[in-house]
Design an enzyme around this catalytic site. Sequence first.
Site, PDB file in Angstrom:
ATOM      1  NE  ARG A  84      28.429  43.469  43.183  1.00 14.44           N
ATOM      2  CZ  ARG A  84      29.023  42.974  43.989  1.00 14.44           C
ATOM      3  NH1 ARG A  84      28.688  42.924  45.301  1.00 14.44           N
ATOM      4  NH2 ARG A  84      30.170  42.253  44.008  1.00 14.44           N
ATOM      5  N   GLY A 118      34.145  42.982  53.923  1.00 17.02           N
ATOM      6  CA  GLY A 118      35.200  43.061  52.961  1.00 17.02           C
ATOM      7  C   GLY A 118      34.699  43.601  51.577  1.00 17.02           C
ATOM      8  CD  GLN A 154      34.708  41.072  48.542  1.00 22.15           C
ATOM      9  OE1 GLN A 154      35.940  40.907  49.053  1.00 22.15           O
ATOM     10  NE2 GLN A 154      33.592  40.653  49.676  1.00 22.15           N
ATOM     11  CG  ASP A 186      30.275  33.825  50.505  1.00 19.43           C
ATOM     12  OD1 ASP A 186      31.435  33.825  50.672  1.00 19.43           O
ATOM     13  OD2 ASP A 186      29.676  34.849  49.940  1.00 19.43           O
ATOM     14  NE  ARG A 198      28.679  33.969  53.772  1.00 15.02           N
ATOM     15  CZ  ARG A 198      27.478  34.446  53.402  1.00 15.02           C
ATOM     16  NH1 ARG A 198      26.425  34.001  53.803  1.00 15.02           N
ATOM     17  NH2 ARG A 198      27.723  35.784  52.727  1.00 15.02           N
TER      18      ARG A 198
HETATM   19  C1  S3P Z   1      31.339  39.272  47.544  1.00 12.66           C
HETATM   20  C2  S3P Z   1      32.232  38.442  46.772  1.00 12.66           C
HETATM   21  C3  S3P Z   1      32.826  37.066  47.636  1.00 12.66           C
HETATM   22  C4  S3P Z   1      32.141  36.774  48.785  1.00 12.66           C
HETATM   23  C5  S3P Z   1      31.574  37.782  49.529  1.00 12.66           C
HETATM   24  C6  S3P Z   1      30.732  39.031  48.785  1.00 12.66           C
HETATM   25  C7  S3P Z   1      30.695  40.220  46.562  1.00 12.66           C
HETATM   26  O1  S3P Z   1      33.877  37.291  47.837  1.00 12.66           O
HETATM   27  O2  S3P Z   1      32.699  35.887  49.406  1.00 12.66           O
HETATM   28  O3  S3P Z   1      30.803  37.168  50.696  1.00 12.66           O
HETATM   29  O4  S3P Z   1      29.604  40.678  46.937  1.00 12.66           O
HETATM   30  O5  S3P Z   1      31.347  40.545  45.685  1.00 12.66           O
HETATM   31  P1  S3P Z   1      35.371  37.499  46.791  1.00 12.66           P
HETATM   32  O6  S3P Z   1      34.835  38.423  45.679  1.00 12.66           O
HETATM   33  O7  S3P Z   1      36.409  38.175  47.666  1.00 12.66           O
HETATM   34  O8  S3P Z   1      35.426  36.150  46.472  1.00 12.66           O
END
Ligand code: S3P
Length: 437
Positions: free
Chosen positions: A27, A96, A172, A323, A396
């Site tokens: 971010r 992701g 996310q 996580d 992880r």
């Molecule tokens: C994250 C949100 C989580 C987490 C990922 C990082 C983020 O995923 O599992 O490691 O930085 O917003 P989700 O938002 O898909 O749950």
Amino acid sequence: MASTTLTSGTRLRGTVRVPGDKSISHRALLFGAIAEGETQIEGLLPAEDPLSTAACLRAMGVEVSAIEAGQPVLVRGVGLDGLQEPAQVLDCGNSGTTMRLMLGLLAGRSGRHFVLDGDSSLRRRPMARVAKPLGQMGASIHGRQDGNLAPLAIQGRQLQGAVIRTPVASAQVKSALLLAGLSAEGPTTVIEPALSRDHSERMLRAFGADLVSEPQASGGPRVLITPGARLQGQRVVVPGDISSAAFWLVAGLLVPGAELLLENVGLNPSRTGILEVLEAMGAPLEILNERLVAGEPVGDLRVSPAPLKAFSIGGELIPRLVDEIPILAVAALAAEGTSVIRDAEELRVKETDRLAVMARQLRAMGAELEETSDGLVIPGGQQLHGASVDSETDHRVAMSLAVAALVARGSTNIARAEAAAVSYPNFWDDLSRLQAG
Ligand code: S3P
């Protein structure tokens, strides 16, 4: 490093300064890029995932200084609409967060075209959860499975604000919609089924966005973003990642004679589910030196071994420790009683299917556990034995198996151990140092 071999019966003593929080690092880079002026980031995580975000931003004309451990990172903001159309595909690697947040940011860049891609794991992860609600705002996103799978093509457009109820509690997804809302016509409201990590809300506000988060009687808060505010570059101090500290917390509880002090750990309440579960298990955790750093609560954690009781988790707690479930599975094997994890079907669409992978790999070490559609049932009091196991490319999983190996009888070989570098580049070095401690 292709594989690593660990033997149990070693010591585990010393101090660890866990690396910067991965979510906050992404971010800081992204918001810095679209702000006006310079953003200086201290403690940015110098790992593969944030490097993917930085590389995408550089490909769109943003100056981001070299990312090296211990060095502040400078981002020269180009303003909300200053991102250039990249000549190449934007490679999100294994990340992701990079792909989903980029979707939200780029969907509103009128008149420009972008293609997002990633590694084989990321190409299997669902993106419709972001692309669909962005579609409600007028976004044009195309990919395999009707826009669900990368590579994804985005044709930037003027978006319209909307009220969006997301079906999954995912930071996310929420963050992507808030980024889209920054330049939409009219306000955007995001309502989640449960609170997910709120780093975007905190940091967007610190950068000057017009954002209000209102708690609701049930479920997650209602987050309202109104476009028009100009984001200003900031100094961001990234706390240590509680998700990385979690491996040491469990190791410190399980390894006989362990004494660990984890410094500078982020303690944002939307992330501290792991501490609540470990405390309920009977863990003697000490939180020292609690303080507020750049809008995020931070503290040091001291941990030493203790007998543990089983846990049962589900519902709104899951997004607050999503996580940490792989490492909690390792803790459960040593506890007294049977632990139950429910409502964790999200783990099936992480970097790997973490429920299946953890069940498979822990079974290779002699564990007996049941995999359910949305969780795991794990009888405690089990002695693991050394084995050949595999991270299956998941960072992880690699680190959870390392902790399991420390308490298994005999030696364990972990294949694809280098996966840890996605979020914790010095994990194996820190482990060797603590074993020598
Ligand atoms: C994250 C949100 C989580 C987490 C990922 C990082 C983020 O995923 O599992 O490691 O930085 O917003 P989700 O938002 O898909 O749950």
